[in-house]
Design a protein around this motif. Structure first.
Motif, PDB file in Angstrom:
ATOM      1  N   GLU A  63     -17.952 -81.230  45.017  1.00 47.62           N
ATOM      2  CA  GLU A  63     -17.142 -80.801  46.161  1.00 47.62           C
ATOM      3  C   GLU A  63     -17.854 -79.721  46.967  1.00 47.62           C
ATOM      4  N   ALA A  64     -18.511 -78.802  46.255  1.00 51.23           N
ATOM      5  CA  ALA A  64     -19.266 -77.767  46.941  1.00 51.23           C
ATOM      6  C   ALA A  64     -20.348 -78.398  47.791  1.00 51.23           C
ATOM      7  N   SER A  68     -17.732 -86.312  32.419  1.00 52.60           N
ATOM      8  CA  SER A  68     -17.315 -85.066  31.774  1.00 52.60           C
ATOM      9  C   SER A  68     -17.658 -83.838  32.609  1.00 52.60           C
ATOM     10  N   PHE A  98     -26.355 -87.043  44.043  1.00 53.11           N
ATOM     11  CA  PHE A  98     -26.770 -87.690  42.800  1.00 53.11           C
ATOM     12  C   PHE A  98     -28.167 -87.239  42.384  1.00 53.11           C
ATOM     13  N   ILE A 136     -19.036 -80.111  50.955  1.00 54.76           N
ATOM     14  CA  ILE A 136     -18.737 -79.141  52.003  1.00 54.76           C
ATOM     15  C   ILE A 136     -20.029 -78.674  52.675  1.00 54.76           C
ATOM     16  N   GLU A 156     -15.880 -79.651  40.849  1.00 54.48           N
ATOM     17  CA  GLU A 156     -16.394 -78.671  41.816  1.00 54.48           C
ATOM     18  C   GLU A 156     -17.867 -78.931  42.118  1.00 54.48           C
ATOM     19  N   LEU A 157     -18.529 -79.552  41.148  1.00 53.86           N
ATOM     20  CA  LEU A 157     -19.968 -79.757  41.273  1.00 53.86           C
ATOM     21  C   LEU A 157     -20.326 -80.488  42.560  1.00 53.86           C
TER      22      LEU A 157
END
Lengths: 301, 322
Positions: free
Chosen positions: A194-195, A187, A207, A198, A191-192
């Motif tokens: 993906e940032a 849920s 994790f 990068i 973006e959590l």
């Protein structure tokens, strides 16, 4: 944010008064009357299901000489029954074993389930759908089915009589807890991570540093469920452990007998009370975690 | 974080083969604790039981004499097994409907707004957190022939004391123990009731439906998948009843297994006796395998009727696929 969804969490729904659908020209009095009947039924049921606790308390404090007397309350409450119950079996050793085993199991299961749940929620791989189906299937398989064959296998390899089976069970995680974690991690917004990707963070760091801290409410639920499961388990310790390292569940259920093998009811009641009180306290303090654990078992059609 | 939102759709598609393989490895790495655990602690023991079920092994010899399907034949023909099976089914036929209907009824009542609801819910739920060992012991104290409260209640109505823990009555006590935990279902049902669309309930009321009719035609259809799911869960739990059956025996010591009243000789008790009283490992294993198959079948059936929707409930990634 499914787990915090107001509609799915009975704890929160009851706290926030929902605007009750009010029909025009409602027969308010009749509804109130109906609620009064509901209230009466609930009080009756509550009394009925809590009466055994009261009776347990009374039995636990009844002097040995008054057991079997035809009266509801003993002439006096004998508090020494409790210390007698503690002395009659190696109570402290058994409690220490139970706490140790339950904590060990709880910590291992909690983290291992979180890791697996994370894998199912945030990663791709061939066969994922199938494996998740297997997970759901194993959720329905009662542990008793595998327990005896596991015991026979473990006794071949000399693992019986040690706590190692619990280490293995804990490290493997619990299907249901994995499922809860998977739902929780699914849920969260993409973006959590993906940032973080990068930024060059690896999977494990993402994790440990991002997702695990966010799942703190679930960590408590998972730990409480696992702790309780071991604390309340009778069959596995009875099979896998011996009298020198067994748990309180086994000690209480088999220890309070006289020479002829008949139960000493007042001590048995005292012992059972001492065994239940921690569970009840844990429930009262961690009620929210319990509710979350049960309420999400396969909700919403 | 908002800066990356614009860029986010792009890198996902660009993943090459190497990247996919690395991703798959990471996936299997993360699920490996469970995967290895399931293979070693579930699949392997079940496989071992399946193998034993084709043999006549007594646990002592180094080889396992192969007997083919004869154990399975006995599971369905031996009088002991069939009587254990029928007792277990009767137990289910009594416990499952009462648990499901009772917990739904209580949940509906607890869903009404009233004072003291939180306390009532906590009290009614409390027995569900008591471990099975303890609830068996508590009820054993209550149903004891000489000192128990049950016979004191009967005395009020001038009924002679009954020997609850021996003979046929032990079965009744076992049912009481199992029903005591009815609260566990209340929480699931309360959560289920919150999912019933409020607009539909209101519409029903506007149309002049009374409480029973709107429950029957709005609430019940809305929560029926959860009820079915619960029915299967409770059935599976009841089928494996073991601890109350053995711990209710009036003689408690370390020899609990040899003093089980015949009335409580349910399926799992029979399995246990096959292994540890008669050393018939093959027979015990065959009974376990049959039990396992029944549970797989039941699980498969709810998958078929409910789809995976009950399980994938709150998952955004699956909800779009319907």
């Amino acid at each position: 944010m499914a787990l915090h969804d107001v509609r799915t969490d009975p704890e929160t729904t009851t706290r926030t008064p929902r605007p009750a659908p009010r029909p025009p020209a409602a027969p308010i009095r009749r509804r109130r009357e109906r609620n009064r009947i509901a209230f009466a039924i609930l009080v009756l049921v509550a009394l009925l299901v809590t009466a055994p606790f009261v009776e347990l308390l009374i039995s636990a404090l009844t002097p040995g000489s008054e057991i079997g007397a035809d009266r509801w309350l003993p002439s006096m409450f004998r508090w020494a029954n409790i210390s007698d119950a503690i002395d009659y079996i190696p109570y402290w050793d058994l409690t220490r074993n139970s706490v140790f085993l339950a904590t060990l199991s709880g910590v291992l299961t909690t983290f291992s389930s979180a890791i697996t749940g994370y894998g199912f929620a945030r990663m791709r791989g061939p066969g994922k759908k199938f494996l998740f189906g297997v997970l759901i299937m194993t959720m329905m398989v009662p542990p008793i089915v595998t327990l005896i064959p596991t015991y026979l296998l473990f006794s071949r390899y000399g693992l019986v009589g040690t706590y190692l089976p619990w280490v293995f069970w804990g490290a493997a995680g619990t299907p249901y807890t994995i499922f809860l974690y998977r739902q929780f991690f699914s849920s969260m917004p993409k973006e959590l991570e993906e940032a973080a990707i990068i930024d060059g963070a690896g999977r494990i760091r993402i994790f440990v540093q991002i997702f695990l801290p966010l799942s703190r409410p679930l960590l408590v639920t998972a730990f409480v469920l696992a702790f309780n499961a071991v604390w309340g388990d009778f069959v596995a310790p009875d099979l896998f452990l011996n009298s020198s390292n067994t748990t309180l569940a086994v000690g209480v259920s088999s220890g309070y007998t006289n020479q002829a093998g008949y139960p000493l009811y007042n001590l048995l009641a005292s012992g059972a009370m001492l065994y239940v009180i921690p569970v009840v306290l844990l429930f009262l303090f961690a009620q929210r975690s319990y509710v979350r654990g049960f309420a999400n078992s396969g909700l919403k059609g | 974080m908002s800066t990356f939102q614009i860029a986010s759709p792009a890198p996902r598609r660009r993943g090459g083969r190497a990247r996919r393989i690395r991703g798959a490895l990471a996936f299997y790495g993360f699920i490996s604790p469970w995967l290895i655990g399931t293979l070693l602690l579930t699949a392997f023991p079940v496989g071992y039981a399946v193998y034993m079920s084709f043999t006549d092994w007594n646990g002592m010899t180094s080889f396992m004499p192969w007997v083919g399907l004869s154990n399975y034949q006995q599971v369905f023909t031996s009088g002991d097994t069939l009587s254990a099976l029928s007792k277990t089914l009767i137990l289910c036929a009594i416990v499952v409907p009462i648990t499901i209907a009772g917990s739904l009824f209580l949940a509906v009542l607890l869903n009404k707004r009233m004072r003291g609801r939180t306390i009532l819910r906590t009290l009614i739920y409390l027995p569900a957190v008591v471990p099975p060992v303890a609830s068996a012991l508590i009820w054993k104290v209550i149903f004891d022939k000489n000192s128990g409260a049950a016979n004191r209640i009967l005395a009020i109505f001038h009924v002679d004391p009954l020997d609850w823990l021996n003979g046929q009555l032990a079965f009744v006590v076992m049912i009481v123990v199992l029903l005591w935990g009815v609260g566990a279902g209340i929480i699931i049902n309360l959560a289920a009731l919150q999912t019933v669309p409020a607009e539909q309930l209101e519409a029903a009321k506007m149309d002049g439906a009374n409480a029973f009719r709107s429950f029957r035609h709005v609430t019940l259809p809305a929560i029926s998948p959860i009820l079915l799911f619960q029915t299967v869960l409770v059935t599976i739990t009841t089928l494996q009843t073991f601890v109350p059956a053995i711990l209710l025996s009036p003689i408690a010591g370390s020899n609990v297994y040899t003093n089980i009243p015949p009335a409580n000789d349910v399926y799992m008790v029979d399995v246990y006796e096959q292994y540890f009283d008669y050393s018939r490992y093959g027979m015990g294993s065959a009974m376990l395998v049959v039990f396992f198959a029944v549970i797989l079948l039941m699980t498969g059936l709810i998958f078929k009727f409910l789809g995976r929707s009950v399980f994938y409930a709150v998952d955004p990634s699956e909800s779009g696929k319907g």
